[in-house]
Write a protein that holds these residues in place. Structure first.
Motif, PDB file in Angstrom:
ATOM      1  N   UNK A 145       0.873  -1.081  -0.080  1.00 40.06           N
ATOM      2  CA  UNK A 145       0.262   0.004  -0.071  1.00 40.06           C
ATOM      3  C   UNK A 145       0.990   1.120   0.048  1.00 40.06           C
ATOM      4  N   UNK A 146       1.843   1.430   0.934  1.00 43.61           N
ATOM      5  CA  UNK A 146       2.752   2.571   0.964  1.00 43.61           C
ATOM      6  C   UNK A 146       3.576   2.837  -0.518  1.00 43.61           C
ATOM      7  N   UNK A 147       4.106   1.427  -1.125  1.00 48.97           N
ATOM      8  CA  UNK A 147       4.512   1.841  -2.492  1.00 48.97           C
ATOM      9  C   UNK A 147       3.910   2.224  -3.628  1.00 48.97           C
ATOM     10  N   UNK A 148       2.536   1.629  -3.530  1.00 52.09           N
ATOM     11  CA  UNK A 148       1.538   1.976  -4.704  1.00 52.09           C
ATOM     12  C   UNK A 148       1.409   3.440  -4.352  1.00 52.09           C
ATOM     13  N   UNK A 149       1.134   3.820  -3.075  1.00 49.32           N
ATOM     14  CA  UNK A 149       0.542   5.277  -2.708  1.00 49.32           C
ATOM     15  C   UNK A 149       1.524   6.234  -3.126  1.00 49.32           C
ATOM     16  N   UNK A 150       2.983   6.047  -2.772  1.00 54.33           N
ATOM     17  CA  UNK A 150       3.861   7.034  -3.133  1.00 54.33           C
ATOM     18  C   UNK A 150       4.125   7.121  -4.905  1.00 54.33           C
ATOM     19  N   UNK A 151       4.108   5.841  -5.392  1.00 60.08           N
ATOM     20  CA  UNK A 151       4.114   5.940  -6.987  1.00 60.08           C
ATOM     21  C   UNK A 151       2.780   6.874  -7.692  1.00 60.08           C
TER      22      UNK A 151
END
Length: 329
Positions: free
Chosen positions: A24-30
């Motif tokens: 979730x954190x990775x997808x949100x940052x991108x």
């Protein structure tokens, strides 16, 4: 996944929660970077390092100038060489795009152009693009992640739940870069995570529907699964290698073909199980997946095949042309 069943339900739930939060954190940052903080600026043309076997040591070839676009209005033509943006020189496409991304919609900037051994300067008005393809698949990835976490958390020791959980996690990683035009120029952590997600998603898609709603068993099932995971891994490595060699187009088309085959295989395994079920009580709740495939399958095929036929990056295409891809949602 027998190794997971050695742990307690509570331990698996903690692990699944940690993995889901990471995805979730990775997808949100991108998502934030692509849609807001580092939103792409366009000049209605494409830059390439090599054209007609001529490779530049400095500057970028300008090709696919959109008729009536901002570059066309500025007098820029296919085959021109971009040397500097607002007087700033660059080493490669990624650096040039980062410079361009620093300008907002309706800003007037200056291009230094080399044409027929003559250097001249011209002004053009750039604009920020709305990346609808990226938005569609990012939302799909987020949706997959949420639903798969609920499934995995509820039955952490069930094989189908485990496969679906990892399917959702891989979707959130892999789908978060679909439509991102400088994907291979991204930071190493983004490149690794997104490629890892893409590699796993399509293989897990096949694996999951070989397991759910009924197990598809045959003599060489284990070897078949090894082949499924191995082939797409080799494809991903080939994409990276070919990009470094300047041959992305051909390998991307091969990769697209393989992904379509994987999606078709997964759907075929599901249909096989669905139509073989005799119990209507078991069959009825599966119809939502059945109809979802009919609708979403068209969206997937459309988004994969459109770039092959138009042979243009998505930022040079009107956003409405990609709207049928929203059927995947």
């Amino acid at each position: 996944m027998k190794i997971l069943n050695k742990f307690s339900d509570g331990t698996l739930r903690v692990v699944f929660t940690f993995i889901a939060l990471y995805c979730l954190a990775f997808a949100s940052i991108v998502f934030i970077r692509t849609m807001f903080t580092e939103r792409m600026t366009s000049d209605d043309c494409l830059w390439v390092i090599e054209q007609d076997s001529n490779k530049l040591n400095e500057g970028l070839f300008i090709v696919q100038v959109v008729p009536g676009g901002v570059s066309d209005k500025a007098g820029i033509k296919d085959g021109d060489i971009l040397i500097a943006i607002n007087g700033i020189k660059f080493k490669d496409i990624n650096e040039a795009q980062n410079i361009l991304n620093g300008f907002d919609t309706d800003e007037v900037i200056e291009y230094t152009i080399l044409r027929d051994n003559a250097v001249f300067k011209t002004n053009l008005v750039v604009f920020k693009i709305f990346n609808i393809l990226f938005l569609i698949f990012s939302l799909l990835g987020f949706g997959f992640l949420i639903i798969s976490f609920l499934v995995g958390y509820s039955k952490p020791k069930e094989l189908a739940s485990q496969l679906f959980f990892f399917l959702g996690c891989s979707a959130s990683l892999g789908f978060s870069v679909i439509g991102v035009n400088n994907f291979f120029s991204a930071t190493p952590i983004i490149l690794i995570n997104s490629l890892f997600g893409q590699v796993l998603f399509y293989a897990l898609f096949v694996h999951f529907f070989m397991t759910y709603p009924t197990k598809v068993d045959f003599k060489y099932r284990k070897q078949f699964l090894i082949l499924i995971y191995g082939l797409i891994l080799v494809t991903a490595i080939g994409r990276i290698y070919s990009f470094n060699q300047g041959g992305v187009s051909i390998v991307n088309r091969i990769a697209t073909g393989i992904l379509i085959v994987y999606l078709s295989l997964g759907i075929t395994f599901f249909m096989r199980s669905y139509f073989r079920l005799k119990n209507e009580n078991l069959k009825k709740p599966l119809r939502i997946i059945f109809y979802g495939f009919l609708i979403g399958g068209f969206g997937f095929l459309y988004s994969f095949l459109l770039p092959v036929f138009i042979n243009k990056p998505n930022f040079l295409v009107q956003p409405w042309i990609y709207t049928p891809a929203a059927l995947v949602l």
